[in-house]
Design a protein around this motif. Structure first.
Motif, PDB file in Angstrom:
ATOM      1  N   CYS A 292     -11.108  -1.281   2.156  1.00 49.57           N
ATOM      2  CA  CYS A 292      -9.655  -1.426   2.170  1.00 49.57           C
ATOM      3  C   CYS A 292      -9.015  -0.121   1.709  1.00 49.57           C
ATOM      4  CB  CYS A 292      -9.237  -2.580   1.275  1.00 49.57           C
ATOM      5  SG  CYS A 292      -7.457  -2.795   1.156  1.00 49.57           S
TER       6      CYS A 292
ATOM      7  N   ARG B 132       6.756  -2.846   6.403  1.00 49.00           N
ATOM      8  CA  ARG B 132       5.865  -2.523   7.515  1.00 49.00           C
ATOM      9  C   ARG B 132       6.142  -3.443   8.708  1.00 49.00           C
ATOM     10  NH1 ARG B 132       1.352   0.535   7.547  1.00 49.00           N
ATOM     11  NH2 ARG B 132       1.418   0.830   5.302  1.00 49.00           N
TER      12      ARG B 132
ATOM     13  N   ILE C 277     -11.941  -8.063   3.436  1.00 51.26           N
ATOM     14  CA  ILE C 277     -12.536  -6.724   3.455  1.00 51.26           C
ATOM     15  C   ILE C 277     -12.928  -6.352   2.027  1.00 51.26           C
ATOM     16  CG2 ILE C 277     -10.315  -5.515   3.133  1.00 51.26           C
ATOM     17  CD1 ILE C 277     -11.292  -3.446   5.208  1.00 51.26           C
TER      18      ILE C 277
ATOM     19  N   ASP D  94       0.874  -1.181   0.000  1.00 58.50           N
ATOM     20  CA  ASP D  94       0.000   0.000   0.000  1.00 58.50           C
ATOM     21  C   ASP D  94       0.901   1.216   0.000  1.00 58.50           C
ATOM     22  OD1 ASP D  94      -0.215   0.594   3.279  1.00 58.50           O
ATOM     23  OD2 ASP D  94      -0.087  -1.525   2.792  1.00 58.50           O
ATOM     24  N   SER D  95       0.974   1.972   1.102  1.00 59.45           N
ATOM     25  CA  SER D  95       1.903   3.103   1.085  1.00 59.45           C
ATOM     26  C   SER D  95       3.348   2.624   1.195  1.00 59.45           C
ATOM     27  CB  SER D  95       1.561   4.079   2.209  1.00 59.45           C
ATOM     28  OG  SER D  95       1.545   3.405   3.449  1.00 59.45           O
TER      29      SER D  95
ATOM     30  N   ILE E 159      -9.280   2.589   4.345  1.00 63.49           N
ATOM     31  CA  ILE E 159      -8.400   2.421   5.513  1.00 63.49           C
ATOM     32  C   ILE E 159      -6.941   2.655   5.139  1.00 63.49           C
ATOM     33  CG2 ILE E 159      -7.517   0.774   7.218  1.00 63.49           C
ATOM     34  CD1 ILE E 159     -10.334  -0.481   7.232  1.00 63.49           C
ATOM     35  N   LEU E 160      -6.503   2.056   4.027  1.00 63.05           N
ATOM     36  CA  LEU E 160      -5.076   2.132   3.694  1.00 63.05           C
ATOM     37  C   LEU E 160      -4.678   3.433   3.004  1.00 63.05           C
ATOM     38  CD1 LEU E 160      -4.180  -1.480   2.525  1.00 63.05           C
ATOM     39  CD2 LEU E 160      -3.824  -0.433   4.748  1.00 63.05           C
ATOM     40  N   TRP E 161      -5.599   3.973   2.197  1.00 65.25           N
ATOM     41  CA  TRP E 161      -5.236   5.200   1.478  1.00 65.25           C
ATOM     42  C   TRP E 161      -6.072   6.403   1.925  1.00 65.25           C
ATOM     43  CZ3 TRP E 161      -5.210   0.449  -1.170  1.00 65.25           C
ATOM     44  CH2 TRP E 161      -3.967   0.056  -1.684  1.00 65.25           C
TER      45      TRP E 161
ATOM     46  N   ARG F  21     -16.558   3.333  14.902  1.00 60.82           N
ATOM     47  CA  ARG F  21     -16.583   4.350  13.849  1.00 60.82           C
ATOM     48  C   ARG F  21     -17.472   3.890  12.685  1.00 60.82           C
ATOM     49  NH1 ARG F  21     -13.481   5.650   9.357  1.00 60.82           N
ATOM     50  NH2 ARG F  21     -12.401   3.688   9.633  1.00 60.82           N
TER      51      ARG F  21
ATOM     52  N   MET G 176      -5.118  -6.808   7.257  1.00 60.14           N
ATOM     53  CA  MET G 176      -5.494  -6.572   5.868  1.00 60.14           C
ATOM     54  C   MET G 176      -4.409  -6.990   4.874  1.00 60.14           C
ATOM     55  SD  MET G 176      -7.296  -3.108   4.736  1.00 60.14           S
ATOM     56  CE  MET G 176      -7.053  -2.512   6.367  1.00 60.14           C
TER      57      MET G 176
END
Lengths: 296, 319
Positions: B228, A96, B223, A89-90, B231-233, A233, A169
């Motif tokens: 997804c 990570r 998910i 992802d990032s 949450i991630l971006w 949330r 995830m």
């Protein structure tokens, strides 16, 4: 003309003469804001002396709390996660993980060990929130599954201390299937008639709640822990209004019938031992225990 | 039929075909050559588009509003369906349907998530998002099947378990967890098929079985791509990317050994030719029942647990 006359000018204490206060000497409770000496706070099992707020702690502290004299044998201590999906992802997933390892000093989000609790053998799996939010990937699922196997092979009670945001995830469907894996192992444990305790701590949500956390013969929670399936949330966004006070907290779960009782951290060990002693036969207890019984 | 954005080339050809047919019907010009040419072209365009679908495109297909839902499959594949209701505790969850039915001559318990076709129906079915009583209803049905020694077929199609105040009050987590535990030790064959969306615990809650299959254009993951992405971006704009990284398609799931097989869909997806889809799925289910019917309860349970125990990748090197 002033009433008092300053004899000397300014503050004259030299820097090196100032009283030394090292960092971490004081702990301020995030709930009631009351300051207290860290030493006393730690001696009180990381529970606020004023308002009983249970601070989040990890496997190191819990193993110390539950195992006699803090002695235990760790299982699968070297298991580490792979990156089967090459997830980016990032940043890439391995990066990570490396970062989490460095920050937490842990290899993944759960540790498992066996030892004695008040003289009786027990195997404990404990989740670590400081490692990627205690998220469950393959390593967490596999370690817990093997801890349950250990309990079955040795006929000793199993306790899982839950503290997790849910499934990880970055391992996607692999994480999801850990829910099925751990639950299936618990079905076998139940068939063998071996006790399983789920010790729920703040926070326990998502896939962990929807698997081993809710499957205890006894679900026991620390006070005011957030325990739920969907995160607050998400629910707030779905229903479009604020959630009632105390929603998804330990007391709420007792009220709705999903937790047997709430226990103060300092009483947890003795209360759980006492409960186990009433439901386990001598043969499932340790040798030293039996000799103690004969001697008496 | 509603076409998805990546099917736009087909839409244009369809329009041309429609026009040609109209002209032909009026009888003035013989358009049969053009019509057959266009039909061929549509077929080949469709083939090209469908050969290289991205993860996100498959997600879109799995949610196609015309796609068959659980009750369509039950009606299309079985006879003598007797629908049962309720969890015997608090009510009847409309997002889960099921009952006994006959697959040709094989009596089975068939159940699954049910989505709605129009706005009113969608609300009635809660968008296929089950509440705790839905999972408990499913478990009651599965226990009935076990009692009367009938194989169980579950059809998975959900955007997730219902997130809400009531769901939490009634123990959504416990309901799903209980199903995972109980399903892993059911004494009869359990066959689970993802027919649309397989989102997270809500899907897995009726997804522990001896054979796990996915229809070709479905997805299954921890998910949804949208969540997804958020949450991630921290934005919903990366759903395409999320659909790629999650490796949620049927082929990916099979490659990762998280499911047992992929069932082919008609060209253009199940909704393009529901009848042939029902036929294919029925044949596949009967095949799977045949594979499992001679196994003893002990064998079924130990193989089922063994399968889930082996899922996951890790290493045990000393670091």
């Amino acid at each position: 003309m002033s009433w008092f006359k300053r004899v000397k000018e300014g503050i004259l204490t030299k820097t090196q003469d100032k009283k030394f206060t090292p960092d971490g000497l004081w702990y301020q409770c995030p709930e009631c804001k009351s300051p207290q000496a860290s030493k006393d706070f730690v001696a009180n099992n990381w529970v606020c002396m004023t308002c009983d707020h249970h601070e989040r702690i990890g496997s190191v502290e819990y193993f110390n709390l539950f195992f006699d004299e803090g002695k235990f044998t760790e299982l699968d201590a070297h298991m580490i996660s792979a990156d089967p999906l090459e997830f980016v992802d990032s940043k890439p997933y391995p990066a990570r993980i490396a970062e989490a390892r460095k920050k937490s000093g842990l290899l993944d989000a759960a540790r498992t060990a066996h030892g004695k609790m008040n003289g009786s053998k027990i195997v404990i799996a404990c989740m670590d929130f400081s490692f990627v939010g205690g998220s469950m990937g393959t390593v967490v699922g596999e370690k817990i599954a093997r801890a349950i196997d250990y309990g079955r092979e040795n006929k000793i009670p199993v306790m899982v201390i839950t503290k997790s945001g849910g499934a990880r995830m970055q391992e996607a469907a692999f994480s999801l299937m850990q829910m099925a894996k751990t639950s299936a192992k618990l079905a076998l444990l139940a068939q063998d008639g071996i006790p399983y305790i789920s010790y729920l701590t703040d926070p326990t949500t998502g896939g962990v709640t929807a698997s081993f956390a809710m499957l205890g013969d006894f679900n026991i929670a620390e006070p005011n822990a957030l325990i739920g399936f969907a995160g607050p949330r998400v629910i707030r966004e779905t229903i479009g209004k604020d959630l009632p006070k105390g929603f998804q907290r330990s007391e709420f779960l007792v009220e709705h019938g999903f937790v047997d009782f709430i226990v103060h951290r300092k009483e947890a060990k003795d209360k759980i031992s006492n409960l186990l002693s009433m439901i386990t036969d001598k043969k499932t207890r340790s040798k030293s225990d039996e000799s103690a019984v004969t001697n008496a | 039929m509603m076409l998805l954005d990546f099917e736009k080339p087909i839409e244009e050809l369809n329009e041309q075909l429609e026009k040609a047919r109209l002209t032909h019907q009026k009888g003035k010009v013989d358009m049969s050559d053009t019509i057959s040419q266009l039909e061929k072209k549509i077929e080949s365009t469709r083939k090209t588009i469908y050969k290289e679908l991205t993860g996100w495109q498959k997600v879109q297909l799995s949610r196609h509003p015309d796609r068959p839902y659980t009750l369509d499959y039950i009606n299309g594949m079985t006879k003598n369906f007797v629908e049962l209701h309720g969890d015997r505790n608090i009510g009847d969850d409309k997002a889960i349907v099921g009952g006994f039915a006959q697959l040709d001559n094989i009596p089975v318990m068939i159940l699954g998530h049910q989505k709605g076709r129009n706005t009113k129906d969608r609300q009635f079915r809660n968008f296929g998002m089950a509440n705790p009583e839905g999972y408990r209803k499913a478990l009651r049905f599965m226990k009935l099947a076990e009692k009367f020694n009938r194989p169980i077929i579950t059809l998975i199609d959900t955007p997730g378990a219902s997130p809400g105040l009531e769901a939490e009050e009634r123990g959504q987590g416990e309901a799903i967890a209980r199903n995972l535990l109980e399903m892993s030790v059911l004494k009869v064959p359990v066959i689970c098929i993802v027919i649309g969306e397989g989102a997270s615990g809500g899907a897995l809650g009726i997804g522990v079985g001896d054979r796990i299959a996915m229809l070709e254009y479905t997805w299954y993951s921890v998910i949804s791509p949208e969540s997804c992405s958020s949450i991630l971006w921290r934005s919903w704009d990366y759903k395409e990317k999320a659909a790629e990284v999650l490796k949620l398609t049927s082929d990916d799931m099979l490659n990762n050994k998280l499911i047992d097989r992929v069932i082919k869909e008609p060209l253009g997806g199940a909704h393009n030719d529901p009848e042939s889809m029902f036929k294919t799925l029925k044949t596949e289910i009967k095949k799977m029942i045949k594979e499992l019917k001679d196994l003893s309860s002990e064998e079924l349970i130990s193989q089922r647990i063994e399968k889930f125990s082996e899922m996951g990748v890790y290493s045990e090197e000393t670091v």
